[in-house]
Enzyme design. Structure first.
Site, mmCIF file in Angstrom:
data_model
loop_
_atom_site.group_PDB
_atom_site.id
_atom_site.type_symbol
_atom_site.label_atom_id
_atom_site.label_comp_id
_atom_site.label_asym_id
_atom_site.label_seq_id
_atom_site.Cartn_x
_atom_site.Cartn_y
_atom_site.Cartn_z
ATOM 1 N N PRO A 371 0.832 -1.212 0.000
ATOM 2 C CG PRO A 371 -0.750 -1.575 1.663
ATOM 3 C CD PRO A 371 0.550 -2.083 1.151
ATOM 4 N N GLY A 372 0.415 2.274 -0.755
ATOM 5 C CA GLY A 372 1.088 3.565 -0.730
ATOM 6 C C GLY A 372 2.261 3.715 -1.664
ATOM 7 C CB THR A 376 -4.664 4.061 -7.041
ATOM 8 O OG1 THR A 376 -4.924 2.818 -6.380
ATOM 9 C CG2 THR A 376 -5.977 4.633 -7.547
ATOM 10 C CB SER A 692 14.108 -16.938 2.600
ATOM 11 O OG SER A 692 13.210 -16.180 3.372
ATOM 12 C CE LYS A 735 13.265 -12.535 1.364
ATOM 13 N NZ LYS A 735 13.715 -13.931 1.209
#
Length: 788
Positions: A371-372, A376, A692, A735
């Site tokens: 998100p962010g 969009t 991992s 990561k």
């Protein structure tokens, strides 16, 4: 009353709203639309919708009572769910779904509406040949009643005929019977299903007799008139009446004429035009008072307003598109490149006049990321770059297939699906249509919306998209669909196969700084009524906000913190402070409070048995610490920190490797057999899983057994096999960005992930030294500190 009540099932003493029904009874296993006009009832409905939507409907003993108290109500009612509400003038309409019979234990009518506690009333269901015979007889009789002319909604009739159990069948048919409230209450309170079926059969038999008499009367009357003559006479009389009244006739003819002209100008395909003209002819022959008149008129308006031939004529310039993307968004190099490639294909296809269907979009893009990160907003930039209308539709929380495909127009309140509504709103047949949060689509008994999306998002078949309301195909092949998602796991495979995935990684600290300076600062100042000549946020302060008050892949939290600073300044300005405010570190501490995060997550010194790992999450990368402690015991392993099955298996595989290679690692086998190992991953409330962390666990165990510290500035990731091989992992970019954010200067990754270095931002590659390991021995040589 002939009532059978078995012992009720006691519920916790929870008060829920009670609504009195003036006339009629709400039965379990039924859906109905109720209209509420009394003040108490409207308050109770609103209260129920705000909480868990549960409400108890109880019939009044006397319908003349306008303000019923607890004593005016029956003691047995129906626990129901309010699925949907619609406010009209001073009334509220609600779609109600009956759940089960309940007995009122305690009323409370001291508030603005009646509340009560209740207990569930279990039914007495006898599975016997006699009950089966009653069910079959009741079904046949009900079908006969419908054929004779009993008024029943078609959908409910189909439900009754599709194999409902005896209890559901009895309740659903009971709700359709023409009985007074007292008799229906008797049926509600009869919990013995066998007895209830017998009573319903008796009541239905009486109703069938009345229906047969009515049909005979109608049949005798109908035979007196010739059908054609009857229609002619009625039509002539209608015209005469309208002429005498001075209204209706001319206006109706003008309205039909205008609709006919609009159909001709709409540019519909031949089949659609023929369908529209056919419906217009039906409308012309129909009386305005007919219920179907409004359905057909609304349908014609919708079909006429659809952009059958209207297109945006924006010219596609790759130079302009690249400028707009760079101006509106900082970073996202790979994403911008893929979008420009997409637009280039679109431009070449539009220029190739020899090929058919050149306006088709090449594929469906799907932006996936935390998100962010700008998924969009970049859709709006694409629409601006190609000169098309932009339509956004949020799919989050949609459970009903009709939201996508629409409702049949025969239903009350029917409307087109959201896709057709979006096209109609855009006014063109080739807009940029963004389907936001496609991973949040759910499925329930109303259907699977994702299945309806398959046709809309498939370029090979969406040229004839079938909306249930329109009942005619609409061409979606020119629509530029763009979808967004936070994760891919919840997207059905068939739908995901139609999408081209474009991943968004998290932003680095420098990228966040540039985004804040170029875009967020202006946006935040405008949103809070502060001008640039009244507030100055130095670059160093912006970096402090990023480092000390946010830790995320996107920039939403950063925007909120900047907005908080702007609001504090707006408060000072509103109180009369006129000088320009320049934010200082002390003011930042006053405005935002103490720092939420340390500048780095890295450890301050080398520790034994403490290794730093790297993890991937749906919202970006993260740093993971793994602790290993040794205790006297029998060689058992303890795993804590809410680890998933895969991560637990990684820990066991790491321990097996250590035991198998104890001699070469300098660990005595007697120590292994007499020592319990506790592996803990902090932040135990957060679930963790994945393979991992294998190298991290292995390194931490070897460090603990050999009493060798692990370097504080080293983070690692990779899967370990029993033979000590380090296998490739996913999400290296996310990561590594998280490691950079945490102040890590050395990263150990699998040799097979060397190819992914091209995706790592240049700033991160400059600040971090990378080590690529093929075996655990390689990892240990870089991770373990030398003993003094």
């Amino acid at each position: 009353m002939d009532i059978l009540l078995p012992p009720s099932t006691t519920q916790p003493e929870v008060y829920i709203p009670v609504i009195a029904i003036r006339d009629g009874v709400v039965f379990p296993n039924t859906e109905t639309v109720l209209t509420f006009g009394r003040h108490k009832s409207i308050i109770a409905v609103n209260e129920a919708v705000k909480s868990d939507k549960r409400v108890i409907f109880i019939s009044q003993r006397h319908e003349a009572v306008t303000d019923p108290k607890a004593s005016d109500l029956y003691s047995i009612g129906t626990l129901s769910i309010i699925d949907r509400t619609l406010k009209t003038n001073d009334e509220v309409n609600a779609l109600v779904r009956g759940i089960s019979r309940v007995k009122i234990e305690k009323y409370d009518d001291t508030g603005p509406f009646i509340r009560a506690t209740f207990s569930m009333i279990p039914e007495i269901i006898e599975e016997s040949p006699e009950v089966q015979a009653l069910v079959r007889h009741l079904t046949n009789e009900f079908r006969r009643a419908v054929n004779i002319g009993k008024s029943v909604e078609f959908l409910n009739f189909m439900k009754l005929m599709s194999g409902a159990n005896p209890s559901e069948l009895a309740d659903q048919i009971a709700s359709t019977l023409e009985l007074d409230t007292r008799k229906k209450q008797v049926l509600l309170e009869t919990v013995d299903v066998k007895l209830r079926l017998q009573k319903i059969i008796d009541a239905l038999a009486k109703e069938i007799k009345v229906l047969e008499i009515e049909r005979n009367i109608a049949s005798k009357t109908q035979k007196k008139f010739d059908k054609h003559m009857r229609e002619t006479v009625l039509r002539e009389r209608l015209k005469t009446i309208q002429k005498e009244l001075g209204d209706g006739g001319a206006d109706e003819e003008q309205e039909i004429s205008e609709l006919s002209a609009a159909i001709e100008e709409a540019g519909m395909p031949k089949k659609v035009k023929a369908k529209a003209l056919k419906e217009l002819k039906r409308l012309e022959q129909m009386q305005i008072s007919s219920p179907e008149y409004s359905y057909i008129r609304t349908w014609l308006d919708t079909v006429i307003e659809m952009p059958w031939k209207k297109r945006s004529r924006g010219t596609l310039s790759l130079t302009k598109a690249e400028h707009i993307l760079n101006e509106d968004h900082y970073g996202l190099k790979d994403v911008k490149e893929r979008i420009l490639e997409y637009l280039a294909v679109l431009k070449l296809k539009s220029q190739d006049k020899r090929r058919k269907e050149t306006r088709k979009t090449p594929t469906i893009l799907c932006f996936v990321g935390a998100p962010g990160v700008g998924k969009t907003s970049i859709g709006r930039s694409i629409a601006k770059a190609v000169g098309r209308e932009f339509v956004k539709m949020s799919l989050g929380g949609i459970h009903d297939e009709a939201e996508i495909r629409g409702h049949r127009r025969t239903y009350v309140g029917a409307m087109p699906g959201r896709i057709i509504q979006g096209i109609r709103t855009a006014g063109t047949k080739n807009p940029v249509f963004m389907l936001d949060e496609i991973d949040k689509v759910g499925a329930d008994f109303h259907g699977d919306p994702s299945s309806a999306l398959l046709e809309a998002l498939d370029p090979e078949q969406n040229n004839e998209f079938a909306d249930h309301y329109l009942e005619v195909p609409f061409d979606l092949s020119e629509v530029m669909f763009i979808t967004t998602a936070n994760v891919l796991d919840t997207i059905p495979p068939a739908l995901r196969d139609r999408l081209e995935i474009i991943p968004y990684s998290g932003y680095t600290e420098d990228e966040k700084f540039e985004i804040a300076r170029r875009h967020l600062l202006k946006k935040v100042l405008e949103a809070n009524g502060v001008t640039e000549n009244r507030l100055e946020i130095p670059d160093a302060i912006l970096r402090d906000v990023i480092k000390l008050y946010t830790r995320e892949a996107g920039v939403r939290s950063l925007e909120r913190q900047m907005g908080k600073v702007a609001r504090k300044v707006a408060y000072k300005m509103a109180k009369g402070f006129t000088k320009k405010i320049r934010i200082t570190p002390k003011m930042l501490d006053d405005f935002l409070g103490a720092p939420k995060y340390l500048p780095t997550l890295a450890e301050k010194k080398n520790e034994v048995g403490l290794a730093t790992g790297l993890a991937w999450t749906p919202v970006g990368g993260d740093v993971l610490f793994i602790e290993v402690a040794l205790m006297d015991g029998k060689g058992n392993v303890i795993l804590t920190g809410q680890l998933g099955k895969v991560m637990q298996e990684s820990a066991r595989a790491a321990l097996t490797y250590v035991k198998a290679n104890a001699t070469s690692l300098g660990i005595s086998k007697s120590k292994l057999t007499k020592t319990d190992i506790h592996v803990h991953v902090p932040e135990g409330a957060v679930p963790k899983d994945g393979p991992s962390a294998g190298v991290t666990m292995t390194t931490a165990m070897i460090s603990a057994f050999t009493n060798t510290p692990i370097k504080k500035d080293v983070a690692m990731t990779g899967e370990v096999t029993l033979r000590g091989k380090v296998l490739e992992i996913g999400g290296l970019k996310e990561k590594v960005i998280a490691a950079h954010r945490a102040g890590i200067t050395h990263v150990i990754a699998p040799e097979a992930n060397k190819k992914d270095m091209r995706e790592i931002p240049e700033k991160v590659q400059k600040d971090i030294t990378f080590h690529f390991a093929s075996t655990v021995k390689d990892v240990l040589s870089w991770a373990l500190a030398k003993k003094k």
